[in-house]
Design a protein around this motif. Structure first.
Motif, PDB file in Angstrom:
ATOM      1  N   ILE A 257      -2.108  -1.054  -8.189  1.00  0.00           N
ATOM      2  CA  ILE A 257      -2.658  -0.737  -6.871  1.00  0.00           C
ATOM      3  C   ILE A 257      -2.630   0.771  -6.638  1.00  0.00           C
ATOM      4  O   ILE A 257      -3.586   1.347  -6.119  1.00  0.00           O
ATOM      5  CB  ILE A 257      -1.883  -1.473  -5.761  1.00  0.00           C
ATOM      6  N   LEU A 258      -1.535   1.421  -7.023  1.00  0.00           N
ATOM      7  CA  LEU A 258      -1.412   2.861  -6.820  1.00  0.00           C
ATOM      8  C   LEU A 258      -2.439   3.646  -7.626  1.00  0.00           C
ATOM      9  O   LEU A 258      -2.873   4.724  -7.208  1.00  0.00           O
ATOM     10  CB  LEU A 258       0.005   3.321  -7.157  1.00  0.00           C
ATOM     11  N   LYS A 259      -2.878   3.132  -8.770  1.00  0.00           N
ATOM     12  CA  LYS A 259      -3.872   3.807  -9.612  1.00  0.00           C
ATOM     13  C   LYS A 259      -5.304   3.480  -9.199  1.00  0.00           C
ATOM     14  O   LYS A 259      -6.233   4.214  -9.552  1.00  0.00           O
ATOM     15  CB  LYS A 259      -3.677   3.403 -11.073  1.00  0.00           C
ATOM     16  N   ASP A 260      -5.493   2.386  -8.478  1.00  0.00           N
ATOM     17  CA  ASP A 260      -6.830   1.903  -8.124  1.00  0.00           C
ATOM     18  C   ASP A 260      -7.440   2.766  -7.025  1.00  0.00           C
ATOM     19  O   ASP A 260      -6.902   2.865  -5.923  1.00  0.00           O
ATOM     20  CB  ASP A 260      -6.743   0.449  -7.667  1.00  0.00           C
ATOM     21  N   THR A 261      -8.579   3.382  -7.302  1.00  0.00           N
ATOM     22  CA  THR A 261      -9.231   4.249  -6.312  1.00  0.00           C
ATOM     23  C   THR A 261      -9.793   3.469  -5.130  1.00  0.00           C
ATOM     24  O   THR A 261     -10.042   4.042  -4.072  1.00  0.00           O
ATOM     25  CB  THR A 261     -10.370   5.059  -6.971  1.00  0.00           C
ATOM     26  N   ASP A 262      -9.964   2.160  -5.290  1.00  0.00           N
ATOM     27  CA  ASP A 262     -10.490   1.331  -4.199  1.00  0.00           C
ATOM     28  C   ASP A 262      -9.403   0.797  -3.274  1.00  0.00           C
ATOM     29  O   ASP A 262      -9.709   0.230  -2.223  1.00  0.00           O
ATOM     30  CB  ASP A 262     -11.291   0.148  -4.751  1.00  0.00           C
TER      31      ASP A 262
ATOM     32  N   ASP B 122      -5.692   3.719   1.344  1.00  0.00           N
ATOM     33  CA  ASP B 122      -4.688   4.791   1.325  1.00  0.00           C
ATOM     34  C   ASP B 122      -3.407   4.391   2.042  1.00  0.00           C
ATOM     35  O   ASP B 122      -2.309   4.730   1.595  1.00  0.00           O
ATOM     36  CB  ASP B 122      -5.251   6.074   1.950  1.00  0.00           C
ATOM     37  N   GLU B 123      -3.530   3.667   3.147  1.00  0.00           N
ATOM     38  CA  GLU B 123      -2.343   3.245   3.898  1.00  0.00           C
ATOM     39  C   GLU B 123      -1.453   2.335   3.043  1.00  0.00           C
ATOM     40  O   GLU B 123      -0.231   2.471   3.051  1.00  0.00           O
ATOM     41  CB  GLU B 123      -2.754   2.534   5.187  1.00  0.00           C
ATOM     42  N   LEU B 124      -2.071   1.419   2.308  1.00  0.00           N
ATOM     43  CA  LEU B 124      -1.312   0.541   1.422  1.00  0.00           C
ATOM     44  C   LEU B 124      -0.644   1.347   0.310  1.00  0.00           C
ATOM     45  O   LEU B 124       0.521   1.130  -0.014  1.00  0.00           O
ATOM     46  CB  LEU B 124      -2.219  -0.542   0.826  1.00  0.00           C
ATOM     47  N   LYS B 125      -1.375   2.302  -0.253  1.00  0.00           N
ATOM     48  CA  LYS B 125      -0.805   3.140  -1.310  1.00  0.00           C
ATOM     49  C   LYS B 125       0.401   3.927  -0.796  1.00  0.00           C
ATOM     50  O   LYS B 125       1.416   4.036  -1.493  1.00  0.00           O
ATOM     51  CB  LYS B 125      -1.859   4.104  -1.848  1.00  0.00           C
ATOM     52  N   ARG B 126       0.306   4.488   0.416  1.00  0.00           N
ATOM     53  CA  ARG B 126       1.431   5.242   0.984  1.00  0.00           C
ATOM     54  C   ARG B 126       2.647   4.327   1.174  1.00  0.00           C
ATOM     55  O   ARG B 126       3.773   4.702   0.867  1.00  0.00           O
ATOM     56  CB  ARG B 126       1.039   5.879   2.317  1.00  0.00           C
ATOM     57  N   PHE B 127       2.397   3.127   1.670  1.00  0.00           N
ATOM     58  CA  PHE B 127       3.482   2.165   1.897  1.00  0.00           C
ATOM     59  C   PHE B 127       4.171   1.801   0.586  1.00  0.00           C
ATOM     60  O   PHE B 127       5.394   1.810   0.488  1.00  0.00           O
ATOM     61  CB  PHE B 127       2.925   0.916   2.594  1.00  0.00           C
TER      62      PHE B 127
END
Length: 128
Positions: A40-45, A48-53
């Motif tokens: 998920i962290l590598k997926d550009t799609d 951003d909020e999920l990646k930060r969490f």
């Protein structure tokens, strides 16, 4: 037809009504939808909020390992998107005239004062 196959066919409708089978199905369905956090962290799609969490969760884990000395585990390494804001409904009960808890019996776990449900309608039925 082999007797074991016939028995399975006859027992299948009974199993679908079994609490254990329903919960196992819900759990396995959830596990099959799990996605590694690293993906998920590598997926550009990914939002951003999920990646930060998820990055924050990884930072907290690293702090626990490196500063506090906690043993590394596989906890919080996968993410499951849910269609609701919680995982399960939980039912607990007591006697109508007192606060004496009702306990459900579980194999291997023993007696517990609650029963969980992936399906809210099943929880409501149990509560009733």
């Amino acid at each position: 037809m082999k007797p074991v196959v016939l028995l399975c066919i006859v027992a299948l409708p009974c199993l679908s009504a079994c609490w254990y089978t329903k919960q196992a199905t819900g759990f396995l369905s959830e596990r099959l939808r799990a996605v590694p956090v690293s993906r998920i962290l590598k997926d550009t799609d990914s939002p951003d909020e999920l990646k930060r969490f998820l990055a924050l969760a990884q930072d907290i884990q690293a702090y626990g390992r490196e500063v506090v000395g906690l043993k590394p585990t596989k906890n919080y390494t996968v993410y499951v998107a849910l269609d609701k804001s919680y995982v399960a409904d939980v039912v607990s009960a007591c006697d109508e005239a007192s606060f004496s808890r009702h306990y459900w019996r579980y194999p291997f776990l023993g007696n517990l004062p609650y029963r969980g449900f992936y399906d809210r309608d099943d929880a409501i039925e149990e509560a009733n």
